[in-house]
Design an enzyme around this catalytic site. Structure first.
Site, PDB file in Angstrom:
ATOM      1  N   SER A 108      31.805  20.107  -4.937  1.00 13.42           N
ATOM      2  CA  SER A 108      32.139  21.429  -5.464  1.00 13.42           C
ATOM      3  C   SER A 108      31.108  21.769  -6.527  1.00 13.42           C
ATOM      4  CB  SER A 108      33.525  21.348  -6.081  1.00 13.42           C
ATOM      5  OG  SER A 108      33.708  22.397  -7.003  1.00 13.42           O
ATOM      6  N   SER A 109      30.889  23.063  -6.753  1.00 10.04           N
ATOM      7  CA  SER A 109      29.925  23.430  -7.789  1.00 10.04           C
ATOM      8  C   SER A 109      30.469  23.150  -9.196  1.00 10.04           C
ATOM      9  CB  SER A 109      29.517  24.894  -7.656  1.00 10.04           C
ATOM     10  OG  SER A 109      30.659  25.721  -7.703  1.00 10.04           O
ATOM     11  N   CYS A 110      31.786  22.864  -9.323  1.00 13.88           N
ATOM     12  CA  CYS A 110      32.315  22.605 -10.665  1.00 13.88           C
ATOM     13  C   CYS A 110      31.970  21.205 -11.179  1.00 13.88           C
ATOM     14  CB  CYS A 110      33.823  22.830 -10.710  1.00 13.88           C
ATOM     15  SG  CYS A 110      34.727  21.597  -9.803  1.00 13.88           S
ATOM     16  N   TYR A 137      39.498  17.646 -11.494  1.00  6.24           N
ATOM     17  CA  TYR A 137      38.980  17.797 -10.134  1.00  6.24           C
ATOM     18  C   TYR A 137      37.491  17.426 -10.108  1.00  6.24           C
ATOM     19  CZ  TYR A 137      37.748  20.326  -5.834  1.00  6.24           C
ATOM     20  OH  TYR A 137      37.288  20.676  -4.588  1.00  6.24           O
ATOM     21  N   LYS A 141      35.512  14.525  -7.962  1.00  2.00           N
ATOM     22  CA  LYS A 141      34.431  14.848  -7.018  1.00  2.00           C
ATOM     23  C   LYS A 141      33.139  14.120  -7.387  1.00  2.00           C
ATOM     24  CE  LYS A 141      36.292  17.604  -3.975  1.00  2.00           C
ATOM     25  NZ  LYS A 141      36.343  17.186  -2.561  1.00  2.00           N
ATOM     26  N   HIS A 180      42.561  30.472  -5.548  1.00  2.00           N
ATOM     27  CA  HIS A 180      41.296  30.908  -6.146  1.00  2.00           C
ATOM     28  C   HIS A 180      41.278  32.436  -6.242  1.00  2.00           C
ATOM     29  CE1 HIS A 180      39.835  26.823  -4.927  1.00  2.00           C
ATOM     30  NE2 HIS A 180      39.381  26.917  -6.150  1.00  2.00           N
TER      31      HIS A 180
HETATM   32  P1  GDP Z   1      36.657  28.847 -10.857  1.00  2.00           P
HETATM   33  O1  GDP Z   1      35.358  29.340 -10.300  1.00  2.00           O
HETATM   34  O2  GDP Z   1      36.798  27.369 -10.789  1.00  2.00           O
HETATM   35  O3  GDP Z   1      36.882  29.392 -12.261  1.00  2.00           O
HETATM   36  O4  GDP Z   1      37.789  29.390  -9.869  1.00  2.00           O
HETATM   37  P2  GDP Z   1      38.798  30.625  -9.725  1.00  2.00           P
HETATM   38  O5  GDP Z   1      38.549  31.208  -8.387  1.00  2.00           O
HETATM   39  O6  GDP Z   1      40.170  30.145 -10.003  1.00  2.00           O
HETATM   40  O7  GDP Z   1      38.429  31.686 -10.858  1.00  2.00           O
HETATM   41  C1  GDP Z   1      37.236  32.413 -10.879  1.00  2.00           C
HETATM   42  C2  GDP Z   1      37.278  33.485 -11.956  1.00  2.00           C
HETATM   43  O8  GDP Z   1      38.143  34.531 -11.534  1.00  2.00           O
HETATM   44  C3  GDP Z   1      37.792  33.029 -13.328  1.00  2.00           C
HETATM   45  O9  GDP Z   1      37.009  33.667 -14.325  1.00  2.00           O
HETATM   46  C4  GDP Z   1      39.209  33.591 -13.336  1.00  2.00           C
HETATM   47  O10 GDP Z   1      39.686  33.837 -14.650  1.00  2.00           O
HETATM   48  C5  GDP Z   1      39.021  34.893 -12.585  1.00  2.00           C
HETATM   49  N1  GDP Z   1      40.268  35.460 -12.018  1.00  2.00           N
HETATM   50  C6  GDP Z   1      40.661  36.743 -12.136  1.00  2.00           C
HETATM   51  N2  GDP Z   1      41.851  36.952 -11.547  1.00  2.00           N
HETATM   52  C7  GDP Z   1      42.219  35.758 -11.003  1.00  2.00           C
HETATM   53  C8  GDP Z   1      43.354  35.337 -10.247  1.00  2.00           C
HETATM   54  O11 GDP Z   1      44.283  36.087  -9.969  1.00  2.00           O
HETATM   55  N3  GDP Z   1      43.377  34.039  -9.843  1.00  2.00           N
HETATM   56  C9  GDP Z   1      42.346  33.186 -10.140  1.00  2.00           C
HETATM   57  N4  GDP Z   1      42.405  31.918  -9.684  1.00  2.00           N
HETATM   58  N5  GDP Z   1      41.278  33.547 -10.869  1.00  2.00           N
HETATM   59  C10 GDP Z   1      41.203  34.822 -11.302  1.00  2.00           C
END
Ligand code: GDP
Length: 313
Positions: A108-110, A137, A141, A180
């Site tokens: 994962s990129s994280c 996580y 990974k 996500h």
């Molecule tokens: P990340 O790339 O590991 O941070 O994965 P996420 O897909 O959970 O979040 C990506 C970005 O989208 C973060 O900045 C979140 O705060 C934002 N975000 C905005 N609305 C949402 C939502 O409803 N769900 C999630 N998961 N992220 C959200």
């Protein structure tokens, strides 16, 4: 990997595994082995060993993992670190022990440091502190990458590791809280459209930048690397298409056809400020993403309407 090779796709019901399975089938691979979670618990080492002893897959796509969005990662840290460590260790070890020719591990990129220089090159791994919202996580990974490298060094086992950027597409988890950002927003905008709500909440400031890749394009990269790549170094796979969360929310709003407003909920975390991969290594092997974000969102929304919305409403 010829068309008659026996291939095991671990995690074939998930976002990535189901895309790999679709691509393998359409490319004419005929001997594909899968097990769902009820048939084989990948956290159970004895069960995994029994499965490999019986089936003897030659090629293993290790796409099984406990995954989730920013909220699920912080809410279930023990599940994220434990399940991922167990699943990957059991599968990598059994693949080696029972004579698999090659294994591809999905990271994962994280795994990269929170404030890594952008675009992120593969060698930035372990060069700084991780983003705290998903470090459990990420640590699992990173251990998977190191396990694959260690088995290569000590036993000559041909394991390779691929780091996808943020993914989305058919088969994703659309849970409103734990998913996500793309599936969560598709669902929220769709529900708002259906109920006639005036506003939809988007978490955080809208400022973080993310790179999104349509999962079928990732599946192509997985199959290509399984065929042509055999090195210790990890390989990034990203689209190069970067958007802010505000731009993404607007694109989802348009895709779904919601006509109300977007409200940023700043009580929710932003996570890492930016995460753009340098994907020149995989591009030099001939891979290119085929699906632009607008098209990928449209296909994902269609899938959501047919498979998720149809069951809920
Ligand atoms: P990340 O790339 O590991 O941070 O994965 P996420 O897909 O959970 O979040 C990506 C970005 O989208 C973060 O900045 C979140 O705060 C934002 N975000 C905005 N609305 C949402 C939502 O409803 N769900 C999630 N998961 N992220 C959200």
């Amino acid at each position: 990997m010829d068309k008659s090779a026996r291939i095991y796709v671990a995690g074939h019901r998930g976002l990535v595994g189901s895309a790999i399975l679709r691509r393998l089938r359409s490319a004419g691979f005929a001997d594909i082995v899968v097990r769902d979670r009820k048939e084989l618990d990948l956290t159970d080492q004895a069960a995994v060993n029994r499965f490999f002893a019986e089936e003897r897959p030659e090629y293993v796509f290790l796409a099984a993992a406990r995954v989730g969005g920013i909220k699920a990662n912080s809410a279930f840290p023990a599940d994220f670190i434990r399940d991922n460590l167990l699943i990957q260790t059991n599968v990598i070890d059994a693949a080696y022990r029972f004579g698999a020719a090659k294994l591809l591990f999905l990271g994962s990129s994280c795994i990269y440091p929170r404030l890594a220089p952008q675009p992120i090159r593969e060698e930035y791994l372990l060069s700084g502190p991780l983003e705290p919202t998903n470090e459990w996580y990420a640590v699992a990974k990173i251990a998977g990458i190191k396990t694959v490298q260690a088995f290569r060094r000590q036993y000559g086992f041909r394991g390779i590791s691929l780091m996808p950027t943020n993914l989305y597409g058919p088969g994703d988890d659309f849970d409103p809280e734990n998913a996500h950002v793309i599936p969560a927003l598709i669902r929220r905008f769709h529900e708002a459209k259906m109920s006639g709500a005036r506003e939809v909440a988007v978490w955080g400031s809208g400022a973080p930048r993310r790179e999104f890749l349509y999962v079928d394009d990732l599946a192509d990269a997985c199959i290509l690397l399984m065929r042509v790549y055999d090195g210790e170094e990890i390989v990034n796979v990203g689209s190069g298409e970067e958007v802010t969360i505000a731009e993404l929310a607007e694109a989802v709003r348009r895709t779904v056809g919601f006509e109300g407003n977007i409200a940023f909920d700043r009580s929710k975390p932003d996570g890492t400020p930016r995460k753009l991969l340098d994907s020149s290594r995989v591009r030099s092997l001939g891979w290119r993403p085929a699906t632009a974000l607008a098209e990928g969102l449209r296909l994902t929304y269609e899938w959501f309407l047919a498979h998720v919305a149809a069951k809920c409403w």
